[in-house]
Design a protein around this motif. Sequence first.
Motif, PDB file in Angstrom:
ATOM      1  N   THR A  52      12.757  13.163   7.052  1.00  9.82           N
ATOM      2  CA  THR A  52      11.586  12.650   7.755  1.00  9.82           C
ATOM      3  C   THR A  52      10.388  12.596   6.821  1.00  9.82           C
ATOM      4  O   THR A  52      10.102  13.567   6.118  1.00  9.82           O
ATOM      5  CB  THR A  52      11.250  13.543   8.971  1.00  9.82           C
ATOM      6  N   LEU A  53       9.705  11.463   6.808  1.00 11.92           N
ATOM      7  CA  LEU A  53       8.486  11.295   6.011  1.00 11.92           C
ATOM      8  C   LEU A  53       7.274  11.369   6.938  1.00 11.92           C
ATOM      9  O   LEU A  53       7.304  10.858   8.058  1.00 11.92           O
ATOM     10  CB  LEU A  53       8.511   9.956   5.269  1.00 11.92           C
ATOM     11  N   MET A  54       6.217  11.996   6.472  1.00 11.22           N
ATOM     12  CA  MET A  54       5.037  12.217   7.299  1.00 11.22           C
ATOM     13  C   MET A  54       3.764  12.009   6.493  1.00 11.22           C
ATOM     14  O   MET A  54       3.777  12.079   5.267  1.00 11.22           O
ATOM     15  CB  MET A  54       5.021  13.650   7.863  1.00 11.22           C
ATOM     16  N   LYS A  55       2.676  11.804   7.222  1.00 12.52           N
ATOM     17  CA  LYS A  55       1.358  11.701   6.603  1.00 12.52           C
ATOM     18  C   LYS A  55       0.379  12.589   7.360  1.00 12.52           C
ATOM     19  O   LYS A  55       0.390  12.630   8.600  1.00 12.52           O
ATOM     20  CB  LYS A  55       0.854  10.256   6.616  1.00 12.52           C
TER      21      LYS A  55
ATOM     22  N   SER B  30       6.132  -2.548  13.865  1.00 15.77           N
ATOM     23  CA  SER B  30       5.222  -1.696  14.617  1.00 15.77           C
ATOM     24  C   SER B  30       5.556  -0.238  14.351  1.00 15.77           C
ATOM     25  O   SER B  30       6.735   0.118  14.156  1.00 15.77           O
ATOM     26  CB  SER B  30       5.351  -1.957  16.132  1.00 15.77           C
ATOM     27  N   SER B  31       4.525   0.599  14.369  1.00 18.79           N
ATOM     28  CA  SER B  31       4.726   2.021  14.222  1.00 18.79           C
ATOM     29  C   SER B  31       5.241   2.613  15.525  1.00 18.79           C
ATOM     30  O   SER B  31       4.894   2.136  16.621  1.00 18.79           O
ATOM     31  CB  SER B  31       3.418   2.711  13.835  1.00 18.79           C
ATOM     32  N   VAL B  32       6.035   3.656  15.400  1.00 20.46           N
ATOM     33  CA  VAL B  32       6.589   4.335  16.585  1.00 20.46           C
ATOM     34  C   VAL B  32       6.084   5.773  16.571  1.00 20.46           C
ATOM     35  O   VAL B  32       6.608   6.612  15.831  1.00 20.46           O
ATOM     36  CB  VAL B  32       8.123   4.316  16.582  1.00 20.46           C
ATOM     37  N   PRO B  33       5.068   6.076  17.371  1.00 18.51           N
ATOM     38  CA  PRO B  33       4.542   7.453  17.362  1.00 18.51           C
ATOM     39  C   PRO B  33       5.454   8.404  18.124  1.00 18.51           C
ATOM     40  O   PRO B  33       6.256   7.989  18.963  1.00 18.51           O
ATOM     41  CB  PRO B  33       3.189   7.293  18.089  1.00 18.51           C
TER      42      PRO B  33
ATOM     43  N   SER C 203       0.847  -1.181   0.000  1.00 16.78           N
ATOM     44  CA  SER C 203       0.000   0.000   0.000  1.00 16.78           C
ATOM     45  C   SER C 203       0.891   1.243   0.000  1.00 16.78           C
ATOM     46  O   SER C 203       2.099   1.171   0.240  1.00 16.78           O
ATOM     47  CB  SER C 203      -0.901   0.019   1.232  1.00 16.78           C
ATOM     48  N   ILE C 204       0.287   2.390  -0.264  1.00 14.04           N
ATOM     49  CA  ILE C 204       1.061   3.627  -0.244  1.00 14.04           C
ATOM     50  C   ILE C 204       1.681   3.840   1.137  1.00 14.04           C
ATOM     51  O   ILE C 204       2.863   4.182   1.264  1.00 14.04           O
ATOM     52  CB  ILE C 204       0.182   4.835  -0.623  1.00 14.04           C
ATOM     53  N   ASP C 205       0.889   3.599   2.187  1.00 13.41           N
ATOM     54  CA  ASP C 205       1.415   3.763   3.543  1.00 13.41           C
ATOM     55  C   ASP C 205       2.558   2.793   3.815  1.00 13.41           C
ATOM     56  O   ASP C 205       3.575   3.165   4.422  1.00 13.41           O
ATOM     57  CB  ASP C 205       0.300   3.546   4.564  1.00 13.41           C
ATOM     58  N   SER C 206       2.414   1.555   3.365  1.00 12.20           N
ATOM     59  CA  SER C 206       3.451   0.554   3.603  1.00 12.20           C
ATOM     60  C   SER C 206       4.738   0.895   2.866  1.00 12.20           C
ATOM     61  O   SER C 206       5.842   0.800   3.420  1.00 12.20           O
ATOM     62  CB  SER C 206       2.961  -0.839   3.183  1.00 12.20           C
ATOM     63  N   LYS C 207       4.610   1.312   1.612  1.00  8.37           N
ATOM     64  CA  LYS C 207       5.799   1.675   0.850  1.00  8.37           C
ATOM     65  C   LYS C 207       6.490   2.887   1.460  1.00  8.37           C
ATOM     66  O   LYS C 207       7.729   2.946   1.521  1.00  8.37           O
ATOM     67  CB  LYS C 207       5.416   1.952  -0.603  1.00  8.37           C
ATOM     68  N   THR C 208       5.695   3.853   1.917  1.00 10.57           N
ATOM     69  CA  THR C 208       6.276   5.035   2.548  1.00 10.57           C
ATOM     70  C   THR C 208       7.001   4.648   3.831  1.00 10.57           C
ATOM     71  O   THR C 208       8.105   5.139   4.116  1.00 10.57           O
ATOM     72  CB  THR C 208       5.189   6.073   2.858  1.00 10.57           C
ATOM     73  N   ALA C 209       6.394   3.743   4.602  1.00 11.33           N
ATOM     74  CA  ALA C 209       7.029   3.282   5.842  1.00 11.33           C
ATOM     75  C   ALA C 209       8.323   2.533   5.545  1.00 11.33           C
ATOM     76  O   ALA C 209       9.307   2.651   6.292  1.00 11.33           O
ATOM     77  CB  ALA C 209       6.065   2.401   6.629  1.00 11.33           C
TER      78      ALA C 209
ATOM     79  N   ASN D  37       1.706  13.111  11.062  1.00  9.29           N
ATOM     80  CA  ASN D  37       2.282  12.078  11.887  1.00  9.29           C
ATOM     81  C   ASN D  37       3.592  11.609  11.259  1.00  9.29           C
ATOM     82  O   ASN D  37       3.624  11.255  10.078  1.00  9.29           O
ATOM     83  CB  ASN D  37       1.320  10.890  12.012  1.00  9.29           C
ATOM     84  N   ARG D  38       4.660  11.657  12.032  1.00  5.09           N
ATOM     85  CA  ARG D  38       5.924  11.140  11.529  1.00  5.09           C
ATOM     86  C   ARG D  38       5.790   9.641  11.261  1.00  5.09           C
ATOM     87  O   ARG D  38       5.255   8.896  12.080  1.00  5.09           O
ATOM     88  CB  ARG D  38       7.035  11.365  12.560  1.00  5.09           C
ATOM     89  N   ILE D  39       6.284   9.193  10.120  1.00  2.00           N
ATOM     90  CA  ILE D  39       6.199   7.778   9.766  1.00  2.00           C
ATOM     91  C   ILE D  39       7.490   7.089  10.175  1.00  2.00           C
ATOM     92  O   ILE D  39       8.570   7.390   9.658  1.00  2.00           O
ATOM     93  CB  ILE D  39       5.954   7.604   8.257  1.00  2.00           C
TER      94      ILE D  39
END
Length: 445
Positions: A416-419, A440-443, A396-402, A427-429
């Motif tokens: 830094t990449l963000m959404k 896991s995501s790290v907020p 997905s777009i989110d997965s590729k960005t991550a 939110n920082r990715i």
Amino acid sequence: MRFKLKPIAKGLLFCWIMTLYSCENESPATNEIISKDKTISKAKEWLENNKPNLEALEYTQTVDWNNAVLLNNGGEEAVEVPIVLKNNISTNVIEDQDYKTCMSLLFIKNVAGVYNVFNIVYTTKNELLNNNDKSFNILNIGSEYSGYITIQKSDNNIAFSGKYENGEFSGFHNYSPKISTTSKLVCTYYVTVGNYSTCSNWVWYPDNTTSGGNLPPGYMPGISGPLYPNGLPPVDPCIAALRTNGIVTNQGFINARAAVVAASADGHEHSITLGGTASSSSPYTQSVMNNGGTNGVAVNESLQGAFAAIHNHPNNSALSSGDIYAAVTLNTKNAAFTTSFIITGGQTYAIVVNNLPNAKNFVNNYPPDLSPNYPPEFPNVIFDQIDFINSQIGNSIDSKTASISSVLDKYNAGITLMKLESNGKFNRIKIVKNADGSYSSVPCQ
């Protein structure tokens, strides 16, 4: 599985002068020299015809136009030229007599074609500093400069004074948190005739900030346009996300984003550049929209005060390697141009260069693979790691960005990449691999 075209050529010789990933031919060197000489000549002519009321000019023996340099101050035309003081004249910013001082004049041309002129004072114990070194200027003080940089406006008030250690900003000098005027009742600021005297009673307050005197570290206020010696100081990714949140609430951003979204209906890429001060509450200025093709669009870099650009991906593709390399190129050429917004898949993402030296090192160590008729791609050592993470977390777009963000973090790339989330905040990715192989995501805390 994602497939990558093997590179036919790769190296450091790539350019994105006015586009996100396609190269343009540079003007011949001869034309550049002629243009540079004309620009410096115009500044010289302006000075001779206008006689600004700068205090230092009263004590100046020579304006050394032979050592003038042409600067790109965030898209604004600027000229810095050293000055030599008359005999028996000394200068001082602090009481320590071991410091020496070099002076220069800075001319910045505004959109109306009128020059604003400033006096720059470099105060240091480095005996090697001299006015004939063209590689040393207000936008490039190097990694060894330690001392003070002080700037006086044409009204003879102080615009900025800061302390630097090894080329890095380390604090303001004689800065007042409240509005005050420069005191000149005890002694003349800068220039002392005859015996050395001190002048430590002056203070300054930024006259062009809307944040009550709060300034980004290293920023030189009171000057038309962004001036950041050696680029912006590194910013923590989470702080960068908070600052980006302020941009999206500005009416200028809202209007520009809406215009790009509306134009994207034609299936092509479109781009608008934002100008002004990112923290400003007034609407940002914006460039005329640039219209591109299905896989690329030019970025307007000439807008005064440019600090960010917005473009779309009409095929709903994820952030690309070309977007990453272009963001670093834009920030390298203009220290204030830190942010690139990408609209894709109905969402808004951001690329923020939060540590330019690290970002430049990443590009130098891992330059893009270049192939005819294709946008630049990450070299294999980077591409393969991103591809592997994609295989674990999805495409997905989110997965590729991550996946891209994870590898950039691994190499401390300073990017830094963000959404933009549904709550209207970026939110920082960032993801980490767990012991069981999952991610896991790290907020931000």
